[in-house]
Design a protein around this motif. Sequence first.
Motif, short mmCIF file in Angstrom:
data_model
loop_
_atom_site.label_atom_id
_atom_site.label_comp_id
_atom_site.label_asym_id
_atom_site.label_seq_id
_atom_site.Cartn_x
_atom_site.Cartn_y
_atom_site.Cartn_z
N SER A 174 25.37 6.82 -6.28
CA SER A 174 25.20 8.26 -6.08
C SER A 174 23.73 8.69 -6.03
N ASP A 175 22.84 7.95 -6.68
CA ASP A 175 21.42 8.33 -6.70
C ASP A 175 20.67 7.59 -5.59
N VAL A 176 20.03 8.38 -4.73
CA VAL A 176 19.42 7.86 -3.51
C VAL A 176 17.99 8.38 -3.39
N VAL A 177 17.14 7.56 -2.79
CA VAL A 177 15.80 8.00 -2.41
C VAL A 177 15.68 7.88 -0.90
N LEU A 178 15.25 8.97 -0.27
CA LEU A 178 14.93 8.96 1.16
C LEU A 178 13.41 8.86 1.25
N ALA A 179 12.93 7.79 1.86
CA ALA A 179 11.49 7.55 1.96
C ALA A 179 11.08 7.55 3.42
N SER A 180 10.25 8.49 3.80
CA SER A 180 9.78 8.59 5.18
C SER A 180 8.86 7.42 5.50
N GLN A 181 9.09 6.81 6.66
CA GLN A 181 8.27 5.69 7.14
C GLN A 181 8.04 5.87 8.63
N PHE A 182 7.00 6.61 8.99
CA PHE A 182 6.65 6.86 10.38
C PHE A 182 7.81 7.52 11.13
N ASN A 183 8.50 6.76 12.01
CA ASN A 183 9.54 7.31 12.87
C ASN A 183 10.95 7.11 12.31
N LYS A 184 11.03 6.70 11.05
CA LYS A 184 12.34 6.42 10.45
C LYS A 184 12.35 6.88 9.00
N ILE A 185 13.55 6.91 8.45
CA ILE A 185 13.72 7.28 7.04
C ILE A 185 14.48 6.16 6.37
N GLU A 186 13.87 5.58 5.35
CA GLU A 186 14.55 4.54 4.59
C GLU A 186 15.43 5.20 3.54
N VAL A 187 16.62 4.64 3.36
CA VAL A 187 17.58 5.12 2.38
C VAL A 187 17.77 4.01 1.35
N TRP A 188 17.35 4.27 0.13
CA TRP A 188 17.39 3.27 -0.93
C TRP A 188 18.26 3.74 -2.09
N ALA A 189 18.92 2.80 -2.75
CA ALA A 189 19.48 3.08 -4.06
C ALA A 189 18.28 3.40 -4.95
N LYS A 190 18.36 4.44 -5.74
CA LYS A 190 17.19 4.87 -6.53
C LYS A 190 16.65 3.76 -7.40
N ASP A 191 17.51 3.02 -8.08
CA ASP A 191 17.03 1.96 -8.97
C ASP A 191 16.33 0.85 -8.18
N ALA A 192 16.84 0.50 -6.99
CA ALA A 192 16.20 -0.52 -6.16
C ALA A 192 14.84 -0.03 -5.65
N TYR A 193 14.76 1.24 -5.28
CA TYR A 193 13.50 1.80 -4.81
C TYR A 193 12.47 1.80 -5.94
N ASP A 194 12.89 2.25 -7.11
CA ASP A 194 11.97 2.27 -8.25
C ASP A 194 11.46 0.87 -8.57
N LEU A 195 12.34 -0.11 -8.51
CA LEU A 195 11.95 -1.50 -8.75
C LEU A 195 10.95 -1.97 -7.71
N GLN A 196 11.21 -1.64 -6.45
CA GLN A 196 10.30 -2.01 -5.36
C GLN A 196 8.92 -1.39 -5.57
N MET A 197 8.88 -0.11 -5.93
CA MET A 197 7.60 0.58 -6.11
C MET A 197 6.90 0.15 -7.40
N ASP A 198 7.65 -0.27 -8.39
CA ASP A 198 7.04 -0.77 -9.63
C ASP A 198 6.38 -2.12 -9.42
N ASP A 199 6.70 -2.78 -8.32
CA ASP A 199 6.15 -4.10 -8.02
C ASP A 199 4.87 -3.99 -7.19
N GLU A 200 4.18 -2.87 -7.33
CA GLU A 200 2.93 -2.65 -6.59
C GLU A 200 1.92 -3.74 -6.96
#
Length: 154
Positions: A107-133
């Motif tokens: 149910s929890d989603v992040v929409l992340a703009s990427q140029f000409n597209k919008i990525e749709v992530w599970a919030k926990d997966a997105y947070d994990l991806q961004m925490d891996d900076e």
Amino acid sequence: MSHFLGEFECKLDAKGRLMLPAGLRKQMPEAEKDGLVVNRGFEKHLVVYTRKEWDKIMEDLSKLNQYEKKTREFIRYFTRGATELTLDSAGRVLFPKSLLEYAGVGSDVVLASQFNKIEVWAKDAYDLQMDDEPENFANLAEEVMGGAGRRFDD
């Protein structure tokens, strides 16, 4: 070409519908008339394109040599699950269950703009991806963008 801007935390309802944020809808006024297309991302997420952008991608893919096995495989995997989305009268889109399962979206989603597209992530997966900076983001920027004479304003 216009590029989308913004990152939006949203919720899917029990039927898998997502209310597109007003700030994002304003950036794609043609979506209501022309629709959108969603498909699998390269990582475990989904990607939403305007119909116009999707048609450009399909045009590019149609020019590839389909006599080559790797090309055929890429096209199959890239377009697997691609589905048209239409906005309902409330500004919601209904995502296919199979694509939500592929991306592990609840149910929890992040929409992340990427140029000409919008990525749709599970919030926990997105947070994990961004925490891996990377520890040193400046080094990554230099590797990717630091070519001789390359500037952001070119």
